[in-house]
Design a protein around this motif. Structure first.
Motif, PDB file in Angstrom:
ATOM      1  N   ASP A 132       5.207  -9.835 -10.188  1.00  0.00           N
ATOM      2  CA  ASP A 132       5.399  -7.925  -9.594  1.00  0.00           C
ATOM      3  C   ASP A 132       4.604  -7.548  -8.688  1.00  0.00           C
ATOM      4  OD1 ASP A 132       6.019  -5.574 -10.247  1.00  0.00           O
ATOM      5  OD2 ASP A 132       6.430  -5.925 -12.532  1.00  0.00           O
ATOM      6  N   GLY A 133       4.765  -7.561  -7.675  1.00  0.00           N
ATOM      7  CA  GLY A 133       3.652  -7.552  -6.843  1.00  0.00           C
ATOM      8  C   GLY A 133       3.336  -8.968  -6.723  1.00  0.00           C
ATOM      9  N   SER A 150      16.080  -6.397  -0.704  1.00  0.00           N
ATOM     10  CA  SER A 150      16.558  -6.852  -2.463  1.00  0.00           C
ATOM     11  C   SER A 150      17.639  -7.532  -1.748  1.00  0.00           C
ATOM     12  CB  SER A 150      16.919  -5.551  -2.344  1.00  0.00           C
ATOM     13  OG  SER A 150      15.420  -4.721  -2.858  1.00  0.00           O
ATOM     14  N   VAL A 164      10.809 -12.882 -15.043  1.00  0.00           N
ATOM     15  CA  VAL A 164       9.767 -12.110 -13.329  1.00  0.00           C
ATOM     16  C   VAL A 164       8.362 -13.493 -13.494  1.00  0.00           C
ATOM     17  CG1 VAL A 164       8.253 -10.191 -13.049  1.00  0.00           C
ATOM     18  CG2 VAL A 164      10.222  -9.487 -15.194  1.00  0.00           C
ATOM     19  N   GLN A 209       2.244 -14.665  -1.834  1.00  0.00           N
ATOM     20  CA  GLN A 209       2.191 -13.332  -2.906  1.00  0.00           C
ATOM     21  C   GLN A 209       3.080 -12.115  -1.778  1.00  0.00           C
ATOM     22  OE1 GLN A 209      -1.598 -13.071  -5.237  1.00  0.00           O
ATOM     23  NE2 GLN A 209      -1.119 -15.029  -6.229  1.00  0.00           N
ATOM     24  N   ARG A 251       9.517  -7.671  -6.948  1.00  0.00           N
ATOM     25  CA  ARG A 251       9.667  -8.326  -7.783  1.00  0.00           C
ATOM     26  C   ARG A 251      10.600  -9.219  -7.601  1.00  0.00           C
ATOM     27  NH1 ARG A 251       9.640  -6.005 -13.401  1.00  0.00           N
ATOM     28  NH2 ARG A 251      11.787  -6.453 -13.574  1.00  0.00           N
ATOM     29  N   THR A 305       4.583  -5.912  -2.236  1.00  0.00           N
ATOM     30  CA  THR A 305       5.206  -5.230  -3.118  1.00  0.00           C
ATOM     31  C   THR A 305       6.234  -5.294  -3.772  1.00  0.00           C
ATOM     32  OG1 THR A 305       6.242  -3.792  -1.808  1.00  0.00           O
ATOM     33  CG2 THR A 305       4.236  -3.495  -2.812  1.00  0.00           C
ATOM     34  N   THR A 354      13.007 -12.023  -9.226  1.00  0.00           N
ATOM     35  CA  THR A 354      13.467 -12.908 -11.700  1.00  0.00           C
ATOM     36  C   THR A 354      13.842 -13.690 -11.127  1.00  0.00           C
ATOM     37  OG1 THR A 354      13.033 -10.341 -11.760  1.00  0.00           O
ATOM     38  CG2 THR A 354      14.150 -11.493 -13.121  1.00  0.00           C
ATOM     39  N   GLU A 402      13.940  -7.919  -5.612  1.00  0.00           N
ATOM     40  CA  GLU A 402      13.906  -6.335  -5.547  1.00  0.00           C
ATOM     41  C   GLU A 402      13.118  -6.043  -4.894  1.00  0.00           C
ATOM     42  OE1 GLU A 402      14.987  -4.998  -9.930  1.00  0.00           O
ATOM     43  OE2 GLU A 402      13.240  -6.921 -10.597  1.00  0.00           O
TER      44      GLU A 402
END
Ligand SMILES: Nc1ncnc2c1ncn2[C@@H]1O[C@H](COP(=O)(O)OP(=O)(O)OP(=O)(O)O)[C@@H](O)[C@H]1O
Ligand SMILES: [Mg+2]
Length: 345
Positions: free
Chosen positions: A69-70, A23, A66, A54, A59, A57, A61, A7
């Protein structure tokens, strides 16, 4: 059921925006191919899913967990994700057996058996167990890398151009082996490839990246026949692009009147795949046709270039069988089957 959800992932390396608001959903048990030109962000996306990189921003899953997340993220080794990277990356000083068993828990009683089973799964000869990576061919090394990744029983397998080092025949064979192995083990896969044919034949879903953006995602058929834009159309195969005027679902173009989908009216560019066009010998009714300017014999699939009567357009290149191949200079008619596609933008 959705296994992997991505996402709004964005990632920047200094001045380079490697990914912009991506997404994508991946269904459990399915195969997704990520395609796009060099530098479009394919490896970056895979590395973010795997946890080697990383995101700034967004996510990730997996199966309800998760993973990222960021910048907050579950470490790679705790994700249950296997990755076969672009360079294969076997440990050069370890044997095939040691490479495959690398991730196993120390002192596992069934270690030998599991290694042999994995070797069988990727269809490698048992005589190879004691060899070092440099004593294997490129394709054999890639199979070992796959066996090593499978050995960890991943929930998701990420494959970054795993067949890029192979020639065409071996590539096709490996693709089939991998598809079969993943299917047999019930493992969901995301494959990165440069090769449109590989993407269309391997995947249930194809995702097209360009300059860090997701341009379009969908089934191979829907992307091939209904690409969102010109670049995507040409990336996924040959295309005949023609100016046309559309009225009530019919397009008038240099090849005559063609049925189009959608509600667009007026001037537009339409697309046909070359296999929708058939070269027919001139039978006197040559209202829409032209002259053969080039014939390229290619065995099962030949290419014929036809210069249209409408001289403003470049010759149209059509794939045809070698049976009844016309000759250079012949006058021909061009018959169209199926509908033409109109780009959304
Ligand atoms: N660690 C990094 N530091 C700086 N820039 C990077 C880094 N990794 C990737 N990039 C840049 O991000 C962009 C996307 O790179 P990425 O490796 O994801 O592309 P790709 O689609 O996998 O390309 P290829 O098909 O060539 O493998 C490129 O412009 C690349 O130079
Ligand atoms: Mg890459």
């Amino acid at each position: 059921m959705t296994l992997l959800t991505i996402e709004n992932i964005s990632k920047r390396y200094g001045p380079v925006q490697a990914l912009k608001d991506i997404s994508l959903e991946v269904q459990a048990g399915s195969r997704t191919a990520v395609v796009g030109p060099s530098g479009s962000g394919k490896t970056t996306l895979l590395r973010i899913i795997a946890g080697f990189e990383q995101a700034d921003t967004g996510r990730v899953t997996l199966d309800g967990d998760v993973l990222a997340d960021g910048p907050a993220a579950v470490p790679a080794h705790k994700r249950g994700i296997g990755i076969v990277s672009q360079d294969g990356a076997l440990f050069p000083h370890l044997s095939v057996a040691e490479n495959i068993g690398f991730g196993f828990e120390k002192g596992a009683a069934d270690r030998e058996k599991r290694i042999v089973d994995l070797l069988d799964l990727v269809e490698l000869d048992r005589g190879m167990l004691a060899r070092r990576p440099h004593q294997l061919s490129g394709g054999q090394q890639q199979r070992v890398a796959l066996a090593r990744a499978l050995g960890r029983k991943p929930r998701l397998m990420l494959l970054d151009e795993p067949f890029s080092a192979l020639d065409t025949g071996l590539r096709e064979n490996m693709r089939k082996v991998v598809a079969r192995v993943l299917q047999a083990a019930g493992i969901t896969a995301v494959l990165v490839t440069h090769d449109q044919e590989e993407a269309l034949s391997f995947a249930d879903q194809v995702a097209v990246l360009r300059e860090g953006r997701l341009i379009q995602a969908g089934s191979p058929q829907s992307l091939y026949l209904h690409p969102r834009d010109r670049e995507t159309a040409l990336f996924l195969g040959d295309a005949v692009l023609l100016p046309a005027i559309i009225r009530n679902g019919l397009a008038d173009c240099a090849l005559g009147r063609v049925v189009v989908e959608g509600n667009r009216q007026g001037k537009a560019e339409i697309m046909l795949r070359p296999e929708q066009i058939r070269v027919v010998a001139d039978d006197g009714d040559r209202s829409y046709g032209g002259r053969v300017v080039e014939v390229e014999f290619g065995g099962a699939v030949c290419t014929v270039a036809v210069s249209l009567d409408d001289v403003a357009l470049p010759p149209i290149r059509i794939k045809t069988s070698s049976v009844g191949l016309p000759s250079r200079g012949d006058l021909v008619r061009l018959d169209i089957s199926g509908n033409a596609h109109v780009f959304e933008r």
